[in-house]
Design an enzyme around this catalytic site. Structure first.
Site, PDB file in Angstrom:
ATOM      1  N   CYS A 124       0.863  -1.181   0.000  1.00 49.78           N
ATOM      2  CA  CYS A 124       0.000   0.000   0.000  1.00 49.78           C
ATOM      3  C   CYS A 124       0.903   1.235   0.000  1.00 49.78           C
ATOM      4  O   CYS A 124       1.833   1.320   0.822  1.00 49.78           O
ATOM      5  CB  CYS A 124      -0.895   0.002   1.237  1.00 49.78           C
ATOM      6  SG  CYS A 124      -1.855   1.531   1.420  1.00 49.78           S
ATOM      7  N   ASP A 175      -0.119  -6.112   0.285  1.00 43.87           N
ATOM      8  CA  ASP A 175      -1.355  -6.500  -0.386  1.00 43.87           C
ATOM      9  C   ASP A 175      -1.077  -7.781  -1.157  1.00 43.87           C
ATOM     10  O   ASP A 175      -0.003  -7.943  -1.743  1.00 43.87           O
ATOM     11  CB  ASP A 175      -1.822  -5.410  -1.354  1.00 43.87           C
ATOM     12  CG  ASP A 175      -2.284  -4.157  -0.630  1.00 43.87           C
ATOM     13  OD1 ASP A 175      -3.031  -4.297   0.355  1.00 43.87           O
ATOM     14  OD2 ASP A 175      -1.900  -3.060  -1.051  1.00 43.87           O
TER      15      ASP A 175
END
EC number: 1.7.1.13
Length: 165
Positions: free
Chosen positions: A56, A63
């Protein structure tokens, strides 16, 4: 038809290389291509990539996603080990899900100049929400441009059961 000659594979340097270096920073330069031996016909090549990770850009949190890459080749095709290493290079790359998918698609278009390509990321939920960005491209002025429009309008008509995340 006989298999490929060594001359046909001169630009494929990563496949079979026992000294593979994994890059932890985004690098499209690692991508390699080989010639499409069947440029006179349309066919799909699909990669299922269940171990994609990025960061992120705001929080630095990891992620995770499964990425689906499908394309109709023209003259060049991406070599799968180089694609694996390229996707791995996103490991410490900070970008939003939507940006990652578009960057991947743009890099592959630049590399191969395919007739058609689509990239679909299915990210695991964060904060109770999963994000599944989809992007595609069809060569302008051809039937593949119309195909891209059609697939974009119809790509997710059937809600899925989220049981793989």
């Amino acid at each position: 038809m006989a298999g490929r000659l060594d001359e046909d594979l001169k630009d494929v340097t990563l496949l079979g290389n026992q000294n593979t270096k994994y890059l932890f920073e985004y690098s499209p330069k690692i991508l390699e291509v080989f010639d499409n031996n069947h440029p006179n016909r349309d066919y799909f090549v699909k990669f299922n990539c269940p171990e994609f990770t990025s960061l992120c850009p705001k929080t630095g949190q990891p992620d995770f996603a499964t990425i689906y890459i499908s394309y109709i080749p023209e003259q060049r095709m991406v070599e799968s080990k180089s694609l694996k290493l390229y996707l791995f290079s996103f490991r410490n790359h900070g970008d939003f899900h939507e940006d990652c998918m578009n960057v991947i698609m743009n890099d592959l278009i630049k590399l191969m100049d395919p007739r058609y390509i689509e990239v679909w990321g299915k990210f695991t939920p964060r904060g109770g929400i999963s994000i599944d960005p989809y992007c595609n491209y069809g060569r302008p002025g051809t039937k593949y441009e119309q195909m891209a429009d059609y697939r974009m309008m119809n790509h997710d008509l059937y809600p899925e059961t989220i049981d793989n995340r």
